[in-house]
Each structure stands twice: as structure tokens, then as C-alpha cells.
Design an enzyme around this catalytic site. Structure first.
Site, PDB file in Angstrom:
ATOM      1  N   SER B 118       0.674  -1.157  -0.007  1.00  0.00           N
ATOM      2  CA  SER B 118       0.045  -0.027  -0.010  1.00  0.00           C
ATOM      3  C   SER B 118       0.762   1.198  -0.010  1.00  0.00           C
ATOM      4  O   SER B 118       2.176   1.279   0.612  1.00  0.00           O
ATOM      5  CB  SER B 118      -0.965  -0.124   1.126  1.00  0.00           C
ATOM      6  OG  SER B 118      -1.713   1.318   1.411  1.00  0.00           O
ATOM      7  N   HIS B 262     -13.663  -2.076  -2.307  1.00  0.00           N
ATOM      8  CA  HIS B 262     -12.616  -1.421  -0.944  1.00  0.00           C
ATOM      9  C   HIS B 262     -12.910  -2.112   0.280  1.00  0.00           C
ATOM     10  O   HIS B 262     -13.038  -1.479   1.411  1.00  0.00           O
ATOM     11  CB  HIS B 262     -12.805  -0.082  -0.875  1.00  0.00           C
ATOM     12  CG  HIS B 262     -11.268   0.608  -0.553  1.00  0.00           C
ATOM     13  ND1 HIS B 262     -10.617   1.252  -1.321  1.00  0.00           N
ATOM     14  CD2 HIS B 262     -10.576   0.686   0.684  1.00  0.00           C
ATOM     15  CE1 HIS B 262      -9.386   1.817  -0.854  1.00  0.00           C
ATOM     16  NE2 HIS B 262      -9.409   1.221   0.782  1.00  0.00           N
TER      17      HIS B 262
END
Lengths: 365, 365, 365, 365
Positions: B118, B262
Site C-alpha cells: 500500500s 474496498h
């Protein structure tokens, strides 16, 4: 059950959504007020289904759209609204907060949100208008006859109310078992002050039962046609669910409708407001103002209602809970939360304006 | 709630599935980290529906097939994978384990599983790359403008990351009520180290609200077209649910998609990832790389996603739970469990290879 | 958990249905045996759905029919049955009662009910046959190769078993998380005595994983064709769910099928047995023997299965629970209860014979 | 469980709906009587589904209609009814109140409600008739043969009963597991007094089982044709669910039907009464009298049944609960509540008469 707490002077950090007010409201009201706020007709199936109906729909996120110039403004009956959200008429608001409708008017004005004042308000129409910084509409319960109803209408006009909302789905109060079991009554000191000088028509009907007798004081389509002639205010009917009634109302000059089942408080096991909406919009076509009432708890609910044909929505129980928990501050906070949730939906679903929200924004069932 | 336990040094005998890690994770994290891990947007309906969606499908066992030469290998973007399972980008991994992303990289390498790092990692991209024995991909959050975003991309390229995954479904962080109620914040000592020198574009937008203002820093289709020109890495978009967006992405040169909401963390009441998958595959036809993210908890879930058109899947929360409970050992164990469950499905459903898994492997609804 | 109670010597007055045995069985077994009896694969969704599937159907009562000459007799493979109910193969029965399969055989004989003895019995095939007053069938697990499998078949033939049921849906034991968490193992002193002298084929396979390696010992369609040639006994396949497999089995000379998912013990999230039945019957047309296994708990379940195309059904867990609670007496009592419930359904639905039970006996969905 | 309370002498203020009686009845009955009242066949799925079926339908409110001249009157078999609600035959009423059927008759008369007296009454038909201020109908259980059945019919005729209701759906008592577990028996001192001198036909049948033997004493279509010739009273069949049986009954001269599954007490997993109704009405066309029994708990249930084709409905368990809780006063109160709830539905749905209630009053599924 201990004594109710007074309204909070600040919003607790963990109150971040309408459901948080609903969860806390029991600490701030006695059982009598709570039964009135939370109860519905019969087994309260419609009350629950009003909310659950929204879960039948899914929103389509549409990333990468350019929406930073978006906004939530709209026009209704020539009035500009900051967001498609109004405060529904709720009776007896001094049951929930010492300042009742005056407190609500304060919050509504702060958020530029129209407040639909109930015939059964516990403050005078004129006093509410004096307090209000924002637009007021007047909700009319038919007073058993034309003269009495007209008297109220004239007062609202004189006080600057900007629309007339005739509630048609409560010809009877409804059989609210929760209220009955709690022995609900308006506490001493509270009254429906706007009805004090309204004449009660003498009942001369010979009916087969008290229920049918009570219907003699309910408005009919003829009364509606007459009422339409009495005012230049925008006239809305609140409590329409069937498409044929929607068409008939329009043909009689009604300016808009509130698709509603009275929050499930009058008759149980009727269609959820949201479930009735698409057929009504289909019958009327585009362009005719439709509002929806019942079950709005999230910005995504507002978005869904608009996608299915509503131009705006009203909230009832949620703001009363906020009023009881944190007074006008709570109501204003709630309105801000709901608007922000709506904005997030719009932004993430690629809709810069309300006009961009249509059925194609929802996943086909 | 007592103090969190440290990660276990061995896998307990009764931890035999992903759900066992999920059930134990509360013992190993404080309330702050737990709210971040377990929470989602709004009422968390989408979070739950991501998982529940898999239960809409049934696998057809096909006994007596000759499958002993079977395997789970596949190729994605020219890279050979041992199994169609990747570690999704999850921010702030030092919240969950002292070694954070470094621990995850260790486990991923041991199981030859691609790890998508990430933008919001709590370890430097280069340090993770140094630790990793297996393939790394880089997940990019748009940094408000092109220059800042490009700077991150170049670092990832330089460090040997093998694919670029642009997340497009989080133009806003989402309204995560659980995190808000828990007062979630990144603890002292943790930071998103890779953003330390990334320039913040000055916001010059006049927007109708903070929500719409925030959108000014979100990427658009134009930005995507530009980004495509900047790198030779395989470029994926993460967060596509609508078939039209899938087609548009492909037309702009995007190499593959992650069908995802998500993990239900950004907008509630959107389609479950799995429910969006078949329509996207139908729109794109065969051959275009599709990954799926959201709700994978069992090998049968992987099998179902592949049958409905995915080429591979990503897991997020499950491996973070394993990381918190038993460190890199836990993550490796979880990966092995999921692969074994997938192998059992393949063997019993008569599919020796991933290519043999198609819609005919599922009972028609 | 206190020590398990011994089997009861008499049926308590409040044990009046299969569910009463299921509810009491926990008092009579230790946690190890209970995990084996009650557990299934994965999250046990299929285990539950096997039962729940029957609730999708409604029976039509047809009063005023003349049915007093009714009965529940039928013929299968030339054998006359008193009722369309068999005892399914269940392994390790001495886990549940000291006399294990011998006790079951006693009860089965008393109620003239075929008992399908498992390869994994804890008593010798010949000893069970010596004890049995009623018909026995033999359930064969493929022993990794033809010679070993044939050896078992020959013993069953020699001992007078009257049908051969090859289980094909358990090429792998399945991932039974409940058993794993309980650390299930066969207690000291119990063993699968019929396998003691069966040769284990040497595994020479190079497989990609232990799972695929294990498949090398599973039977294939070729093995089935070979097996068909080895015996004159009626040959059934147990564990067929897909219509194409049903057709293929028939084309290879298989005499009948048991539509089954192994009681949800091998692979989770597969079709419920009952949900697979109608399509299989439609593919095969009438006349081909079909049995169903999985979820039978009531006479109305038997009736429903027959209406959807089964010729008979098997019960597994219910009779093991009865065995643990009240020994052979319990099993016989349970069989009588189920037959009586079936008779009541037949009588009230106007079906004097099993042949009269068809799809028209069920309300169209 | 403490000793049952005697019936209340006044209606508590919080008893405002049928469900309130159902909730309180456990305080006024012992476990034996309670098992009989509340229990059903098998797993009691049909018992529950009878009620739940009504929730499949939604009523359309139709405001602004002129209905103040409305009423609930109707005619059945030449008899004028004040409302389309009857008291169903329920056996053994002295189990629930010391005065049993005599108390019920008192309440029924006060509310001008037909009371269908059971063959299994615990008071003499003639004594009930002497007590009754309102119309009585007689429910006949076939007494194993024609002569015995005729004797009962003649007594009912002589005592002034105004219709004959032959129950056809209880050829067997049904397997009521709850009653079995409770060891239900008629307490000493209570008996089915009307059967004392009724001859029992000698059973000469050789049947395959006790179940089928019992069917020899059940009525057949031939018996029905014979019975039709024996009386000029209106003849109804109670317990018809299948449309073909409805047509056959009409062709044999039956005057009307009660669509019923015996309150889920005889066979579990049959269609809910309400779910069977529309197909029966469609088969028969309009004009043929249809009553419905099973699951009526609200005025909206009555309205729904009428909209789907019933001419009237019967209640069973609800009035017995009211009888146990508050004697004849309770029964009368309950009848008034249900009528008032029906009136409210009619008034709000724009139906001044029962004839106005049709399928268009329900939202299309």
C-alpha cells in the site's frame, strides 16, 4: 427506568450518525414520550419495513468522474433548497424538548432546511414563524369541516408559511398498540395551542360504528377540490401511495405529493413508502414534484429515493431523537451528517448534481 | 478489555481456517487497531454482503474424474503464480504487528504469493523490497496531482515492484462510523513513511462543501490516461464495479482490473464485489485479466470467483488477522490453508487446472 | 461436560420424533464422538441445507380419498422392502455404541430394513452378517487400486451382502473443521477391522501437492467400468449430484444411484441432495432406481423425496443418534416413527401406495 | 410453573390486540391445556406459516374516499352476519374455562357472531343452544359410519343449529409432538358428552398398519354424497386446500367450503390456508361461499383474506386464549377488537362494504 436526562449541551464524539441519536433517545425521554416517538400502528411491520425497503437497492460507485464542482442544491415550488431534505411535520414537540417546535425551527434555520409545522404543534404558528430563520411550510389536518380548516390555513398564510401540506392518510388516528399499552396521553401543560379557537363541527352522522362515524369528519376529494381554490400557496398532499390517487390529485390542481404512510403510524401492513415510489413516478412522468417520507436514516437512503423518482425527502423520527438528545444543536448536527452522507454518495457515484441521480445509478434488481 | 496478547509463536491446533484467525484477532489487538481492521463504511452492510454473496452459489462435485495431475498455477501479466491468490494492499500494517509490512513480505515470499504494498505502508517501499523473497506489486493512491503521484511510481519501479495498482474507489476516505466511534488514530511512532517527502498540491478549489472540495484531489479519467503513458509496468485499476467503467479502463490501455468495493470501507450499500463480477466479465469477454477483492474466506470462495470470471483473487482482512495472531507464520499458514481448500474444491469438482473452472462448475441459480 | 451416559434401556415418553434423539445424543457421547457425528465439511452450510431444502416444498392434503388398503411396500433390485427407508453406511459405529454395527443390524432386521454396511465398519462383515435378520448391502470405499477393492467385494459377496454401493464422492476425506478443532481420532481399541489385511497400493505419483497426490488413489470412470464387470450384485453409486454423471453411470451399467453429498461431510457449499434430485430424475426418466441421502428427518421428508423422483431414502445421523441414546431399541423405535409419519402423510395426501406419490402431490413452487 | 390464575374479571388496559391474549394465556392454563391449545403437528411449521402467510401481502390505503356510511355486514347461506367473522370449532372448551362452550356461546351471542360448535364439545349441544343468544352451526366429525354420524346430525338439527360443517381433514388425529411430549390427556371430569350414546362401528378391516386401519373409519366422497341427501341445512366442508377437491365438493351439492389445514394440527408442511385460497377462488369463480380458517390475528388479516376471495373467516386459538384469560368478556372484547381493526382497514382503504374488498385492494406481489 431512571428519570430522563436533560438534553446534552454538546455532541458526544461517538454520535456520528442518525442511528446514534436513535439509540440514545431512550435516556432522554420518559416512557410516555418514547411510546409516542417510537411506536407505530399494529405490529409495527410497516414502521420497520419503511427502513428495510432501502436495503433492496444498491448504488453504483463510478470512480474517476470529475465532480469537484458538485452541490446538493435544488428548487421546489420556486423555493431554493440547500439540500433535498426537509423536516417532516411531527406533533407535540414539547413532549421531546422544552422548547419544542421553537427549538426545531432554530436548527432548521441554521441549516437552511424547510420545516413543515404540524397542525398539532405545541407552539403557536406565529411564534414559530417569529423564531424561524428559514422557510416554514404548514401541515394541515382537516378540522372536520371547511370553515374550521380554512381558519387554520389563513393563519398560516398570514404568518408567512410558504406551502400547504394537507395530510390525507390519517382520517383515523390509527390503532397504535404500543401507545395504547403505554397509556399514552399528552402531559398536563402541553396542548395543541393552534386548535384552541378552531370550531368543532357538530357531528350529525348516523354511522354503523364509531370508526365509520369518525370518517364523516375526514376530507374527501370534493373537499380537496374546494381547498385548492382557497389558496395560492403551493398545495401538497401528504400520504399518497397509490398511483391512481397521485394522478387524481394532480388533475385537481395539487402541486406536489408526499409519498408516505405516515411513518407506519396509521395502518400497518401497507406498502413501504419507498416501494410505492417508483410506480407513482412512472404514472406521473418526470417533472411533477414528489417528496418521500418514511425510513430515511442515511444519506444513501436520500440518494436511493432520488434515484427512484423523488425530488426531496422528509425526516421525522430521526430529528425528534436528535432534538431530545441534544436540542437544536442535535437537530442541526443531524442535518449536517445526512447532507454530508448524501454528498459522499453523490461524489463517489459520479453525480455532481441532484439532477444526475437517476435509476441508472442503482444496480438493477 | 485486557491488554492485547503478543503474536503466538506457534499455530494452535484448533486454528484450521481463516475464520479461526478472525475469531482470535480480538485478543491480539487493542480497540483502536481492531476498529480499523474490522470496521467498514456506514452500517457495514456491504462489508457483510461481500462475504454473504458467495453463499448464493453452489459448486457441482464431479466424482470419478482423473485429476491427480492437477495444480493451481497460473500466469498474470507474464508472471507465474503458484496459486491465484494475492495479498491485497492494506495500510498501516505496523498497527497489527511490530514488523508490519516486513513480516507480511516474509510470509508472502515463503508461499510465493504476490504482495501488493500500500501507498500507506508503515515501512519504506525499498525496505519491504529488500525483505521480500517473492513478487511485490505497488498500490498507488493518487497524491492530489500528477507530479506527486509520479514520484511514488518512480520509487516503486526503482525498487523492483512488478505491477502498478491504482486504487480509484477511495476518492474520499469514506464515512467509517465504527472508526469514528472508536476515535481511531494512527498511534504515535507510526507513520506513512513513503509519503514523507511527497509534495502536497496546494488546494485552490472553491467548492460547495468540504466533501466536494476533497474530490478536487482525486484522479480523473484524464489523469488515468496520463498515468498510462508514464510506466511500462502492468497497470491495474482497483475499485471498478460498473461494466461501463471496465470497458473505458480497457480502452485507455489499463492492463487489468480489481473488481472491488474496498472491502466495504468507503461507501456502504454498493454491490458486493462478487455480484458485480459476472456482468463485468460478460462486458469484457474472455482473456482480459480480472481480479476480485472482498469477502474471500474459503477456498470455495476462490473457486466461485474463478467460475464467475475472475483470474485471481486478493485477501485483505483475513491475512491481517493472521498476522496479528501469529505473525508471518500465521500469514503463511493461512495462505496454505486457503490453497489447500482450493485444491480440494478443484479435485472434487473435477477441475485439474484453473482453466477448467468455469460457470458450468456452479449450479444454475 | 460430564461423562457420557450409557444407552437408555427404555424409550422415554417424550422421545417422539427423530429430533428428540438428536437433541439427547449429546448426553450419551463424548466430545470426540460427537464431533464426528455432528460435524460436516467447512462451515457446515451444506449439512444444514440438506435438511432445510425440504422446507421448500409443501404437501397437498387430499381428504375423502379411500386409502384404508394402503401400504408402504416397494421393490428395489428384486428385493421387497417393507418401506422405502434404508440405513445409510456410517463408519466407526462402535464409537457410538459398544455393539456398533452389530446393534444396528439387530434393529434393522427387526424392522425389515436394509442396512448398508460401511467399509469402515468396526465389526467384521461376516460377524455383522451372522447377526443380521434382515438384508445387508455393502458400501465400498475404493482401496487405492483394483485388487484391494476386489478383495473386499469378494468378502461381501461371500457373506451374503445383496448389493454393492460404491461411494464416489469422498476421493478426499474432506476438510471437516469441527473434527479438526476437536482433535478427532479413533479411540484405542477401535479399528476398521475389515481393512486389516487389505493391501495398500504403493503410491508412485509425483503430484503438485498432497491433495492432488491423494487423488491418485481415487476411483475413475475406468475403474468403475472394470468394477461393473466383477460382480453380479446390483451396483449403486453413492454421491452423484450432477445429471451428466447420472447418465454416464447408467450407460456404464450401474444399476442405481444414491443422490447424496455425503451428508455435507466432504465438500461444503454444494447442492443439497434434495435440490439435485429433480434434475437427475428428469435426465434419467422414470424407472431407473434413485435413492436419496441427506436431510431426512421426518416422514414428510421421505414423502417429498419420493414425490420428486426418489424410489427410497437413506438415513444416517438420525439412526446413529438413536443408537447412542437407546441402542438397537432406539434404532428400531426411530424406524417405526419414520414409517408411521410416512404412512400418515400418505393417508392424508390420498396416496395408498408409494407409486401414487408424484410431483402433483406437492404444491407448485 | 406456578398454578394457573383464574380468568380475569376485567380486561387489563394493556390488552389491546389478539396477541396480548396469546401472550398472557400461559398464566391462566396448566401445561396440559397449553400444549393442546398451542401445539400443532410435527415441527409446527404450518402452524407458524398460517400466520406468516398474511405478511406476504400489502394493503393499499386509498385516502379521501367517502366511506362514512360503511359497515361490515354480509349474508351467508341466507343468514345475516354483523361481520365476516365466526368462531371456529374447537374441542374440549372446558379445558380452558369452567363454563367451556357455554361461555363461548354467551360471548358469541353478545357480538352476534356465529359459533361453530365442535362434535368434541364438553357441553351438550342442546345446553349450548339453550345458552346461545346468537346463531350456532354444528361441526361434525364422521363417527366411523353413516348411522352414528346421522344421529349427531339429527340432534343438531333438532336443537336449531343452522349449518352443518363436516370436517374432512382429520381422518387421523395427526402427530402432535408437543402434545405427546406433554403427555396430553383430557382431565378427569371432562368428556365429549355428545358422543356418549353414539354407537362405535365395529372395525373389521385388515389393514397393513394401524394408520391405514384408522382410515377405514374416515369419510369418503361416497359418504359425502350420502350425507348431502340427509339434511336441508347448508352443508360446508372444512379442510379443503386443493382446487380439485373444491370443484368436486361443489359438484356434489356442498354449499360452501372452509379453506383450512386444521390450524396446522393434523399434518405439518402443507400449504398455509391463505396460500391455498386464491387458487381455490380462481377455480370456483365468484359467488360460491368460501370461508378461511388459520392464522387470522388482525383485522388486516381478515381484510387480506377477503381481498383474496374469502367471504368470511374463522378464528380458533385467539378466542380460546381470550376465553382462558378473561372468560366470555375476553371473547367478546377480542371480537370487538378484530371488528374494529377490520373497520379501520376498510375505512382507510376506501372500502365502505365487504363487497368493495377485492384483489385490487392489495399491492401486486
Amino acid at each position: 427506568m431512571s428519570a430522563p436526562l436533560p438534553p446534552l449541551a454538546a455532541i458526544p464524539a461517538d454520535v456520528v450518525a442518525a442511528c446514534d441519536y436513535a439509540q440514545r433517545v431512550g435516556q432522554h425521554l420518559d416512557a410516555n414520550a418514547l411510546a409516542y416517538l417510537q411506536g407505530g400502528a399494529g405490529d409495527e411491520e410497516t414502521l420497520q419495513e419503511n427502513c428495510a425497503a432501502f436495503a433492496d437497492f444498491r448504488l453504483w460507485p463510478r470512480p474517476l468522474a470529475a465532480v469537484s464542482d458538485g452541490h446538493t442544491r435544488c428548487r421546489l415550488f420556486g423555493q431554493e433548497l440547500q439540500h433535498p431534505l426537509l423536516l417532516a411535520p411531527v406533533a407535540y414537540q414539547k413532549l421531546f424538548h422544552a422548547d419544542g417546535e421553537l427549538a426545531t425551527a432554530l436548527a432548521a434555520g441554521a441549516l437552511e432546511t424547510p420545516f413543515v409545522v404540524s397542525t398539532l404543534a405545541t407552539a403557536r404558528l406565529e411564534d414559530i414563524a417569529a423564531q424561524a430563520a428559514g422557510p416554514l411550510w404548514f401541515q394541515l389536518y382537516w378540522q372536520g369541516g371547511r370553515a374550521a380548516s380554512l381558519q387554520l390555513l389563513r393563519r398560516a398564510e398570514a404568518a408567512g408559511y410558504r406551502a400547504l401540506v394537507l395530510t390525507v392518510d390519517a382520517a383515523l388516528a390509527g390503532i397504535r398498540n404500543r401507545e395504547q399499552r403505554a397509556g399514552f396521553r399528552l402531559p398536563p401543560g402541553l396542548s395543541t395551542v393552534n386548535l384552541e379557537n378552531v370550531p368543532k363541527p357538530a357531528s350529525t352522522v348516523a354511522a354503523s360504528s364509531p370508526v365509520f362515524a369518525a370518517l364523516a369528519g375526514a376530507p374527501t376529494w370534493d373537499d380537496l377540490a374546494w381547498l385548492r381554490e382557497q389558496t395560492r400557496l403551493p398545495l401538497l398532499l401528504k400520504g399518497i401511495l397509490h398511483p391512481e390517487d397521485a394522478l387524481k390529485a394532480r388533475s385537481l390542481g395539487v402541486d406536489g405529493l408526499v409519498v408516505s404512510n405516515h411513518g407506519g403510524r396509521v395502518l400497518d401492513r401497507v406498502p413501504a413508502s419507498l416501494h410505492a415510489l417508483p410506480e407513482i413516478r412512472a404514472a406521473l412522468g418526470s417533472g411533477y414534484p414528489l417528496l418521500l417520507d418514511g425510513g430515511i436514516r442515511r444519506g444513501s437512503d436520500i440518494f436511493t429515493a432520488l434515484a427512484l423518482g423523488a425530488d426531496a425527502v422528509l425526516i421525522g423520527r430521526p430529528y425528534i431523537a436528535a432534538l431530545a438528545v441534544a436540542g437544536p444543536l442535535g437537530v442541526a448536527h443531524l442535518l449536517r451528517l445526512l447532507r454530508e452522507e448524501l454528498e459522499v454518495c453523490m461524489a463517489l457515484c459520479g453525480c455532481p448534481t441532484l439532477a444526475a441521480i437517476g435509476p441508472e445509478c442503482l444496480q438493477a434488481g
